[in-house]
Design an enzyme around this catalytic site. Structure first.
Site, mmCIF file in Angstrom:
data_model
loop_
_atom_site.group_PDB
_atom_site.id
_atom_site.type_symbol
_atom_site.label_atom_id
_atom_site.label_comp_id
_atom_site.label_asym_id
_atom_site.label_seq_id
_atom_site.Cartn_x
_atom_site.Cartn_y
_atom_site.Cartn_z
ATOM 1 N N ASP A 100 42.133 36.679 39.200
ATOM 2 C CA ASP A 100 41.425 37.165 40.396
ATOM 3 C C ASP A 100 42.315 37.697 41.540
ATOM 4 O OD1 ASP A 100 39.947 35.448 38.829
ATOM 5 O OD2 ASP A 100 39.428 34.094 40.454
ATOM 6 N N GLN A 160 45.770 35.555 41.450
ATOM 7 C CA GLN A 160 46.005 34.370 40.635
ATOM 8 C C GLN A 160 47.086 34.710 39.613
ATOM 9 O OE1 GLN A 160 43.649 31.057 40.382
ATOM 10 N NE2 GLN A 160 44.516 31.680 42.345
ATOM 11 N N TRP A 172 46.344 32.205 30.631
ATOM 12 C CA TRP A 172 45.956 31.457 31.828
ATOM 13 C C TRP A 172 46.636 30.095 31.815
ATOM 14 C CZ3 TRP A 172 43.493 26.951 33.282
ATOM 15 C CH2 TRP A 172 42.977 26.919 34.580
ATOM 16 N N PHE A 178 43.998 27.536 43.201
ATOM 17 C CA PHE A 178 42.960 28.446 42.719
ATOM 18 C C PHE A 178 42.604 29.503 43.773
ATOM 19 C CE2 PHE A 178 40.554 26.410 38.887
ATOM 20 C CZ PHE A 178 41.722 26.388 38.156
ATOM 21 N N SER A 179 41.583 30.281 43.445
ATOM 22 C CA SER A 179 41.269 31.458 44.259
ATOM 23 C C SER A 179 40.832 31.126 45.674
ATOM 24 C CB SER A 179 40.169 32.279 43.585
ATOM 25 O OG SER A 179 40.736 32.979 42.507
ATOM 26 N N ASP A 182 36.486 28.563 45.416
ATOM 27 C CA ASP A 182 36.643 29.959 45.801
ATOM 28 C C ASP A 182 36.041 30.265 47.178
ATOM 29 O OD1 ASP A 182 37.682 30.021 43.241
ATOM 30 O OD2 ASP A 182 35.939 30.984 42.351
#
Ligand code: FRU
Length: 518
Positions: free
Chosen positions: A54, A70, A78, A113-114, A181
């Site tokens: 992302d 990311q 990932w 994370f995002s 997020d």
């Protein structure tokens, strides 16, 4: 405040951040040193090496546009997430910046994370992101444990940041693991945050929080619950106001929905990103006035994030490569972002997302073909070997009788190609990879509206990079982004028509310069 929104950020370092960043940089550099460039983009943002997903923290700050993303620096799949970073002063030439975040706090030990960036009233930027841990302490079999975090940059160039810690904890009895997020904005004198939540009943929701100081947050309400009971999580939610040409304000809610079933041309990817247009006022839930519409109908589009750069709302998406095989994973890197697109609310009540005007600054060596007429089933080569190009094409719909007509790109000596066509029978733009020699095949279709089908002409802008293709129809009313793993040898482009004639009013081919990240 609630029992899960602390009075002060909770800061619990478990690793030396600077050391973790240095290790990550070294790993990206070693992957980059062995990189194969056959599909590595010339004009799309990607990491030098490693996996990306992302777009994160998008902003225009102190005269530069910043794109974070990311990043898994230790491999081409990932893995534990970091934030990579590039910046530009003109949105044409881009520069690599140091990796911004590596996991170093207890709450983010399995991934930073995002998240997003927002400029406070003091003119200083804040980053809000999700701290990710595996709930069982070791792997994904026990689900996620996620909380929202705050960090502040150390300098105006955003070359490093100081983590402040957790600002919103997870009420685990009300949440089915997914809780991530954050996106922050200001309306009136109040700051708001929304993020994606899987409720205890496994429904995809966006929760709304408010704050006066950007540090202490209060839970307000569910901002939106997806009406489809199959949708269990809304990743990377977005929420922003937009005005139409008459100045009427609407709110756009965007999200990447997990769990929706495929139906017709809809929801054909593993998870699917789209938006609804409606209204919102502080204290209220979002009130949708449209159905869910995809941002992009290609094979590879997910987790978009938008931001306002002071002049316009811009969106970047991630070209998610999830259908296997993911050929570029063998090449030392994996994944790129889409081009930046401006979000415009059209007179037709729909969103249009053409590439930002700055993309024209990449053009060089333009070949102007003027008008072209093709007899039924005919073809014309417009480039013998095109590595990075944009094609502008206007089809005379009223004068063409073709059943299907368009461009074969990445057409290599082994007979492989990717086909971008207007399909008159189904009234769609089609991106067909059945003739690809590698990767996932299949086709995707972007339906045109009744008005577009009844119009005299159709305009297409097709961007062909080394390993991907983006198509914009009618000023970005339909957009399609797909990977296309060109075979070995010259990469021709051919204009073709099937079962009927094609009248092209104009066709231009622009070679595109590199954005400077190769
Ligand atoms: C979407 C997503 C986000 C999450 C990030 C982790 O692709 O799953 O919800 O924050 O990626 O890399």
């Amino acid at each position: 405040m609630t029992d899960f929104t602390p009075n002060e950020p909770v800061l619990t370092p478990i690793k030396n951040h600077a050391e973790e960043l240095a290790k990550a940089e070294a790993s990206v550099a070693s992957l980059a040193a062995g990189r194969n460039n056959r599909w590595y983009p010339k004009f799309h943002i990607a990491s030098n090496g490693g996996w990306i997903n992302d777009p994160n923290g998008l902003c225009h700050y102190k005269g530069r546009w910043h794109v974070f993303y990311q990043l898994h620096p230790y491999g081409t799949q990932w893995g534990p997430m970091h934030w990579g970073h590039v910046s530009s002063k003109d949105m044409v030439h881009w520069k690599r910046e140091p990796i911004m975040f590596a996991p170093s706090l207890e709450q983010e030990k399995d991934g930073v994370f995002s998240g997003s960036a927002v400029i406070g009233d003091d003119g200083r930027l804040r980053f809000y992101y999700t701290g990710h841990r595996w709930a069982n302490g070791k792997d994904n079999t026990g689900g996620d444990w996620q909380v929202q975090m705050l960090a502040e940059p150390d300098d105006d160039e955003l070359t490093s940041a100081t983590k402040r810690g957790m600002v919103i904890d997870c009420p685990t009895d009300k949440v089915d693991h997914h809780y991530r997020d954050p996106k922050v904005w200001k309306t009136g004198d109040t700051w708001y945050m929304t993020f994606g939540v899987s409720s205890a009943q496994k429904r995809g929701q966006m929760w709304l929080f408010s704050s006066k100081d950007m540090v202490r947050w209060t839970y307000e309400r569910v901002l939106f619950e997806h009406p489809d009971p199959n949708v269990f999580m809304l990743e990377c939610p977005d929420f922003f106001p937009i005005r139409d040409a008459q100045g009427n304000e609407k709110w756009v809610i965007g999200f990447s929905a997990m769990g929706a079933k495929p139906r017709g041309f809809m929801n054909r990817n593993a998870n699917n990103a789209g938006y609804m247009i409606g209204t919102w006022a502080p204290g209220k839930a979002f009130h949708p006035e449209t159905e869910f519409r995809p941002w992009d109908c290609g094979h590879n589009y997910y987790a978009p994030q938008s931001f306002n750069d002071g002049k316009r709302q811009i969106v970047y998406g991630w070209m998610s490569p999830f259908a296997t095989p993911i050929c570029m994973e063998d090449d030392g890197w994996c994944g790129n972002l889409t081009l930046p697109r401006e979000i415009i609310l059209g007179a037709d009540g729909d969103l249009h997302t053409p590439p930002v005007a700055e993309m024209e600054g990449l053009r060089e060596d333009t070949v102007d073909f003027g008008a072209i007429s093709l007899d039924a089933n005919d073809g014309r080569i417009i480039a013998d070997d095109a590595e990075a190009v944009e094609i502008e094409l206007t089809i005379d719909l009223a004068a063409s009788t073709a059943e299907r007509a368009g461009l074969k790109v990445h057409a290599t000596p082994d007979g492989a190609y990717t086909y971008i066509a207007f399909d008159a029978q189904i009234g769609c733009i089609v991106l067909d990879r059945q003739a690809n020699a590698r990767g996932d095949r299949g086709y995707r279709a972007a339906p045109l509206s009744e008005a577009e089908l009844a119009a005299d002409e159709l305009t297409l802008r097709v961007f062909v990079d080394r390993g991907c293709v983006e198509t914009y129809a009618n000023g970005g009313h339909q957009v399609m982004s797909s990977y296309s793993y060109a075979s070995v040898g010259s990469r021709a482009i051919e204009l073709v028509t099937e079962s009927g004639t094609l009248e092209v009013k104009s066709l231009k081919l622009h070679h595109l310069k590199s954005i400077g990240l190769e």
